[in-house]
Write an enzyme that holds these catalytic residues in place. Sequence first.
Site, PDB file in Angstrom:
ATOM      1  N   LYS A 179      -5.135 -22.026  10.610  1.00 26.17           N
ATOM      2  CA  LYS A 179      -5.173 -20.568  10.749  1.00 26.17           C
ATOM      3  C   LYS A 179      -6.377 -20.214  11.593  1.00 26.17           C
ATOM      4  O   LYS A 179      -7.344 -20.979  11.657  1.00 26.17           O
ATOM      5  CB  LYS A 179      -5.319 -19.935   9.363  1.00 26.17           C
ATOM      6  CG  LYS A 179      -4.884 -18.499   9.281  1.00 26.17           C
ATOM      7  CD  LYS A 179      -3.396 -18.358   9.013  1.00 26.17           C
ATOM      8  CE  LYS A 179      -2.959 -16.921   8.992  1.00 26.17           C
ATOM      9  NZ  LYS A 179      -1.538 -16.776   8.737  1.00 26.17           N
ATOM     10  N   GLY A 211       6.519  -1.942  -0.105  1.00 27.54           N
ATOM     11  CA  GLY A 211       6.107  -2.112   1.289  1.00 27.54           C
ATOM     12  C   GLY A 211       7.295  -2.036   2.228  1.00 27.54           C
ATOM     13  O   GLY A 211       8.228  -2.837   2.117  1.00 27.54           O
ATOM     14  N   GLY A 227       7.090  -2.193   5.734  1.00 26.96           N
ATOM     15  CA  GLY A 227       6.542  -2.505   7.052  1.00 26.96           C
ATOM     16  C   GLY A 227       7.563  -3.264   7.870  1.00 26.96           C
ATOM     17  O   GLY A 227       8.778  -3.123   7.670  1.00 26.96           O
ATOM     18  N   VAL A 236       8.580  -6.349   7.848  1.00 25.15           N
ATOM     19  CA  VAL A 236       9.525  -7.173   7.081  1.00 25.15           C
ATOM     20  C   VAL A 236      10.285  -6.308   6.077  1.00 25.15           C
ATOM     21  O   VAL A 236      11.520  -6.373   5.980  1.00 25.15           O
ATOM     22  CB  VAL A 236       8.812  -8.320   6.322  1.00 25.15           C
ATOM     23  CG1 VAL A 236       9.830  -9.170   5.571  1.00 25.15           C
ATOM     24  CG2 VAL A 236       8.005  -9.187   7.265  1.00 25.15           C
TER      25      VAL A 236
HETATM   26  P1  NAD Z   1       3.196  -4.594   7.634  1.00 29.02           P
HETATM   27  O1  NAD Z   1       1.749  -4.363   7.807  1.00 29.02           O
HETATM   28  O2  NAD Z   1       4.120  -4.285   8.759  1.00 29.02           O
HETATM   29  O3  NAD Z   1       3.713  -3.752   6.372  1.00 29.02           O
HETATM   30  C1  NAD Z   1       3.020  -3.664   5.172  1.00 29.02           C
HETATM   31  C2  NAD Z   1       3.572  -2.475   4.414  1.00 29.02           C
HETATM   32  O4  NAD Z   1       2.966  -2.424   3.118  1.00 29.02           O
HETATM   33  C3  NAD Z   1       3.296  -1.114   5.063  1.00 29.02           C
HETATM   34  O5  NAD Z   1       4.513  -0.402   5.069  1.00 29.02           O
HETATM   35  C4  NAD Z   1       2.276  -0.459   4.130  1.00 29.02           C
HETATM   36  O6  NAD Z   1       2.441   0.957   4.062  1.00 29.02           O
HETATM   37  C5  NAD Z   1       2.666  -1.087   2.817  1.00 29.02           C
HETATM   38  N1  NAD Z   1       1.621  -1.044   1.790  1.00 29.02           N
HETATM   39  C6  NAD Z   1       0.295  -1.289   1.897  1.00 29.02           C
HETATM   40  N2  NAD Z   1      -0.300  -1.151   0.703  1.00 29.02           N
HETATM   41  C7  NAD Z   1       0.671  -0.834  -0.186  1.00 29.02           C
HETATM   42  C8  NAD Z   1       0.695  -0.599  -1.588  1.00 29.02           C
HETATM   43  N3  NAD Z   1      -0.407  -0.624  -2.329  1.00 29.02           N
HETATM   44  N4  NAD Z   1       1.881  -0.313  -2.167  1.00 29.02           N
HETATM   45  C9  NAD Z   1       3.005  -0.258  -1.435  1.00 29.02           C
HETATM   46  N5  NAD Z   1       3.047  -0.473  -0.120  1.00 29.02           N
HETATM   47  C10 NAD Z   1       1.898  -0.751   0.509  1.00 29.02           C
HETATM   48  O7  NAD Z   1       3.355  -6.107   7.159  1.00 29.02           O
HETATM   49  P2  NAD Z   1       4.639  -7.059   7.299  1.00 29.02           P
HETATM   50  O8  NAD Z   1       4.560  -7.793   8.574  1.00 29.02           O
HETATM   51  O9  NAD Z   1       5.869  -6.293   6.959  1.00 29.02           O
HETATM   52  O10 NAD Z   1       4.337  -8.131   6.141  1.00 29.02           O
HETATM   53  C11 NAD Z   1       4.475  -7.781   4.783  1.00 29.02           C
HETATM   54  C12 NAD Z   1       3.896  -8.891   3.932  1.00 29.02           C
HETATM   55  O11 NAD Z   1       4.589 -10.110   4.187  1.00 29.02           O
HETATM   56  C13 NAD Z   1       2.414  -9.188   4.207  1.00 29.02           C
HETATM   57  O12 NAD Z   1       1.819  -9.560   2.993  1.00 29.02           O
HETATM   58  C14 NAD Z   1       2.461 -10.380   5.143  1.00 29.02           C
HETATM   59  O13 NAD Z   1       1.294 -11.177   5.044  1.00 29.02           O
HETATM   60  C15 NAD Z   1       3.670 -11.124   4.607  1.00 29.02           C
HETATM   61  N6  NAD Z   1       4.358 -11.947   5.608  1.00 29.02           N
HETATM   62  C16 NAD Z   1       4.822 -11.395   6.757  1.00 29.02           C
HETATM   63  C17 NAD Z   1       5.480 -12.196   7.687  1.00 29.02           C
HETATM   64  C18 NAD Z   1       6.034 -11.593   8.959  1.00 29.02           C
HETATM   65  O14 NAD Z   1       6.874 -12.243   9.608  1.00 29.02           O
HETATM   66  N7  NAD Z   1       5.634 -10.397   9.343  1.00 29.02           N
HETATM   67  C19 NAD Z   1       5.648 -13.566   7.430  1.00 29.02           C
HETATM   68  C20 NAD Z   1       5.175 -14.111   6.239  1.00 29.02           C
HETATM   69  C21 NAD Z   1       4.523 -13.290   5.330  1.00 29.02           C
END
Ligand code: NAD
Length: 358
Positions: A80, A182, A184, A186
């Site tokens: 990482k 969440g 976001g 994903v």
């Molecule tokens: P993102 O930043 O696009 O979305 C995160 C979402 O969580 C946002 O909508 C935000 O408003 C919401 N959020 C933050 N705090 C919150 C809370 N207390 N309660 C409810 N919602 C809350 O992130 P992402 O890319 O969608 O990833 C989501 C998770 O999955 C992260 O933990 C990330 O590390 C993990 N992840 C993502 C990927 C990927 O391909 N993007 C791969 C593996 C793991």
Amino acid sequence: MKKFDYMSKYGYEQLSYFYDKSTGLKAIICVHSTSLGPALGGTRFLDYADEDDAVEDVLRLAKGMTYKNACAGLNIGGGKSVIIGDAKALKEDSVKREAFWRTFGRYVESLNGRYIAAEDVNTTTSDMDFIAMETDFVAGLESKSGTPSPFTALGVINSIKACVKEVYGEESLNGKTVAIQGLGSVGFDLARKLHKEGAKLYVTTRDKAKVQKAVEELGAIPVGLDEIYDLECDIYCPCALGATVNDDTVNRLKCKIIAGAANNVLKDAPVHGQILFDRGIIYAPDYVANSGGVINVYQELLGYDEDAAIKKINFIYDRTREIIRISKETKTPTYLIADQMAEARIEAVKNLKRIYNR
Ligand code: NAD
């Protein structure tokens, strides 16, 4: 614990600092393990409170990648990188942005293939394109496998179905209630996929506009940020933060299944994983459920082929089923079975290499 003691205890290979005065780049790259191949893991860009926080984060995340990549059956190790700074300010400065990412690319190149960078929190596929101008050791390019989120969501769906099959005897999601935390990159894609398969959605997120969109587009029911832990539902789907299964929440959860995209869902895995197991809640280990993104990025290293990536991602269903089966047979929490599978594979491949080396 002193850094070398820590690295020795948890099997780390390398922790490197990089600084560039002209761009202000402050990067730390950690290679946890190259036993299965070059260490692949994303580049996270955060305004860390201090340097120690950044080091702690990169160490924890790099080791996590070793386990994720091993359990997904990929021929890569785990690493990482973290960059300390203000990602938003850099995005707004197009001249500095190119120099900054190309400088980082040169540093990645200097490791000569031991580490392969990719997108992560606050970095984008177009940042990766700049890195690629200076090194081949970067994946997840805009022009190749692109954004990993839809593939992560596909993997999560597979892990959910594997758990649903275990609990309800069939993998259909029709009529199942899913609480998504969440919305976001994903979470929203996952919500759409679940809706398409007939699931009923409860959603919570910090962004009100996203909640409204999910209500209008998917008929989702909004719930409060904390209320989600008390919901009667089939599946709790954490897609926001880590450590949401903790002392405060673990006994409040009324779901039958936990499967989502977030990393490090269990705050203290031995404690909270055991409680979930004792309560009969099926937990899809986070790094198995969310490995679709890295599987897709990995495919780029082999020559990108979306169909081949999807085939590998769909295997998350089988892997999750296998973990649940062994968990039941051995009366061991699923998080630990996943760790044991990853460690056993690394050990087996190390042995194999010894034989070939003779
Ligand atoms: P993102 O930043 O696009 O979305 C995160 C979402 O969580 C946002 O909508 C935000 O408003 C919401 N959020 C933050 N705090 C919150 C809370 N207390 N309660 C409810 N919602 C809350 O992130 P992402 O890319 O969608 O990833 C989501 C998770 O999955 C992260 O933990 C990330 O590390 C993990 N992840 C993502 C990927 C990927 O391909 N993007 C791969 C593996 C793991």
